[in-house]
Design a protein around this motif. Structure first.
Motif, PDB file in Angstrom:
ATOM      1  N   UNK A 192       0.878  -1.138  -0.047  1.00 29.63           N
ATOM      2  CA  UNK A 192       0.049  -0.190   0.051  1.00 29.63           C
ATOM      3  C   UNK A 192       0.873   1.346   0.027  1.00 29.63           C
ATOM      4  N   UNK A 193       0.711   2.125  -0.757  1.00 30.89           N
ATOM      5  CA  UNK A 193       1.407   3.207  -0.884  1.00 30.89           C
ATOM      6  C   UNK A 193       2.813   3.307  -1.956  1.00 30.89           C
ATOM      7  N   UNK A 194       3.773   3.994  -1.674  1.00 27.64           N
ATOM      8  CA  UNK A 194       4.624   3.825  -2.826  1.00 27.64           C
ATOM      9  C   UNK A 194       5.949   3.827  -2.015  1.00 27.64           C
ATOM     10  N   UNK A 195       6.420   2.995  -0.864  1.00 24.91           N
ATOM     11  CA  UNK A 195       7.764   2.920   0.031  1.00 24.91           C
ATOM     12  C   UNK A 195       8.792   2.785  -1.046  1.00 24.91           C
ATOM     13  N   UNK A 196       9.817   3.380  -0.717  1.00 21.33           N
ATOM     14  CA  UNK A 196      11.284   3.382  -1.733  1.00 21.33           C
ATOM     15  C   UNK A 196      11.811   2.107  -1.257  1.00 21.33           C
ATOM     16  N   UNK A 203       2.083  -2.900   9.148  1.00 23.56           N
ATOM     17  CA  UNK A 203       0.689  -2.980   8.856  1.00 23.56           C
ATOM     18  C   UNK A 203       0.364  -1.478   8.095  1.00 23.56           C
ATOM     19  N   UNK A 204      -0.703  -1.893   7.101  1.00 24.98           N
ATOM     20  CA  UNK A 204      -1.061  -0.673   6.491  1.00 24.98           C
ATOM     21  C   UNK A 204      -2.495  -0.361   6.725  1.00 24.98           C
ATOM     22  N   UNK A 210       1.412  -4.461   3.193  1.00 27.20           N
ATOM     23  CA  UNK A 210       2.208  -3.541   3.941  1.00 27.20           C
ATOM     24  C   UNK A 210       2.477  -2.060   3.486  1.00 27.20           C
ATOM     25  N   UNK A 211       2.844  -1.149   4.506  1.00 25.52           N
ATOM     26  CA  UNK A 211       3.216   0.045   3.950  1.00 25.52           C
ATOM     27  C   UNK A 211       4.517   0.566   4.722  1.00 25.52           C
ATOM     28  N   UNK A 220       8.082  -5.550   9.747  1.00 21.41           N
ATOM     29  CA  UNK A 220       7.626  -6.956   9.269  1.00 21.41           C
ATOM     30  C   UNK A 220       8.539  -7.364   7.847  1.00 21.41           C
ATOM     31  N   UNK A 221       9.068  -6.096   7.245  1.00 23.57           N
ATOM     32  CA  UNK A 221       9.938  -6.440   6.083  1.00 23.57           C
ATOM     33  C   UNK A 221      10.563  -5.266   5.581  1.00 23.57           C
ATOM     34  N   UNK A 222      11.234  -5.453   4.528  1.00 21.09           N
ATOM     35  CA  UNK A 222      11.990  -4.337   3.869  1.00 21.09           C
ATOM     36  C   UNK A 222      11.712  -4.416   2.476  1.00 21.09           C
TER      37      UNK A 222
END
Length: 241
Positions: A192-196, A203-204, A210-211, A220-222
């Protein structure tokens, strides 16, 4: 993909499968090409690419009153609460009982099985083989029950966790069946969204997604690539090494 069980144990169920038969203990860990996986029971249909969490807590099973239980006993003797305090048969099999009020404060016991117990009724929780009560319990003692964190795993809810993150779904596991979820290493998740690329995830506001991580929520993750909202993309899971 070939899985290797922890301590070199053989793995009986393939990675890409859903089985009505349980082949391993819940939480059994396996690895494959730098990926960590855990064996779970699905509490609902699990969708490939979704982030997952453990079962929602049942607060009616907090502070359950104990009955007199001697040191060395292999069952915890309890009296369930009123209202919705009933326990279904084996609802907490493979789960845990934590003594939250003296006597016996602080001990954690692993539950093997139990019969159905109606509300406001005496009953017993049988402990796993080799485990017994270490401090005698009395009617002042109280316990809180929790399901095995790998039992009845569900889709991660939107915005607010209602239990711990459990990993990512790698294959559709039918409700009530058994299979593998990913907890470590390169994998995939709905974003969800635009993480780099390289940003941590949590949580999103979208169920199963994920966000970008925020300080008050668990990581939780990268991201392994630049995020694109609504896509299942490469991530590096960090719940397990």
């Amino acid at each position: 993909m070939k899985l290797t069980g922890e301590n070199g144990q053989a793995v009986a169920q393939p990675l890409f499968s859903s089985s009505a038969t349980q082949y391993h203990e819940l939480g059994f860990k396996a690895t494959a090409q730098g990926r960590a996986l855990r064996y779970v029971k699905a509490g609902a249909l699990l969708v490939t690419g979704n982030a997952l969490q453990s079962a929602v807590e049942d607060v009616d099973h907090d502070d359950i009153t104990c009955r007199a239980t001697a040191i060395g006993a292999t069952q915890l003797l309890i009296t369930t609460g009123s209202g919705s305090g009933n326990l279904d048969e084996n609802e907490y099999a493979d789960g845990y009982a934590v003594i939250d009020t003296t006597a016996g404060l602080g001990f954690t016991y692993h539950i093997q099985s139990h019969a159905a117990i109606a509300a406001s009724t005496n009953g017993a929780l049988t402990l796993v083989d080799g485990e017994s009560v270490q401090v005698a319990l009395d009617t002042n003692s109280k316990i809180t029950l929790v399901q095995n964190p790998f039992k009845n795993v569900i889709q991660l809810p939107a915005s607010t966790l209602t239990n711990r993150m459990a990993g990512g779904c790698v294959f559709p596991i039918a409700s009530g069946e058994f299979g593998w979820v990913q907890t470590g290493g390169p994998g995939a998740a709905l974003i969800s969204g635009t993480p780099g690329a390289g940003q941590p995830l949590t949580v999103s506001g979208t169920a199963g997604a994920l966000a970008v991580h925020s300080a008050e929520l668990p990581e939780a993750a990268f991201m392994l690539v630049t995020g694109r909202s609504g896509k299942v993309l490469p991530v590096f899971w960090t719940l397990d090494s």
